[in-house]
Design a protein around this motif. Structure first.
Motif: not given
Length: 119
Positions: A99-106, A108-114, A116-119
């Motif tokens: 679960l901690y590994q999945e949280i970390g991965q999510l 990273v993905e959230l930061d990447w999306v932010k 790309k969207l310019g937030h």
């Protein structure tokens, strides 16, 4: 008030027995005992050195109560020595790590999306 001999923790839960005598309200307080005391009495009962009535008199509890504690001790004692406890702890550790590994991965993905969207 705790008594080392009886293991009595305190008296709680007043019960009314007004149905016994009309117009007269009688109260009786329920006794509560510490788990250590219950275990001590149940173990003494399992030894079968003294009768249940002798133990009841010695520890100031009702003989039926001793029987109940003895029954509970014998029924739940396998849990103490069971291997399932170790297996469950190991499973919980593995689940927590995943679960901690999945949280970390999510994250990273959230930061990447932010980004790309310019937030």
């Amino acid at each position: 008030s705790y008594s080392p001999k009886t293991g009595l923790v305190n008296k709680v839960e007043k019960h009314t027995f007004d149905h016994l005598k009309k117009g007269v309200i009688m109260t009786k307080e329920r006794k509560r005992y510490k788990p250590e005391f219950k275990a001590k009495v149940a173990l003494e009962s399992l030894k079968e050195v003294k009768t249940v009535n002798q133990l009841a008199q010695e520890f100031a509890v009702h003989p039926n109560q001793i029987g109940d504690w003895k029954k509970e001790l014998t029924q739940r004692s396998p849990e103490i020595f069971g291997k399932d406890k170790d297996k469950t702890a190991s499973q919980n550790e593995n689940l927590t790590a995943r679960l901690y590994q999945e949280i970390g991965q999510l994250k990273v993905e959230l930061d990447w999306v932010k980004k790309k969207l310019g937030h």
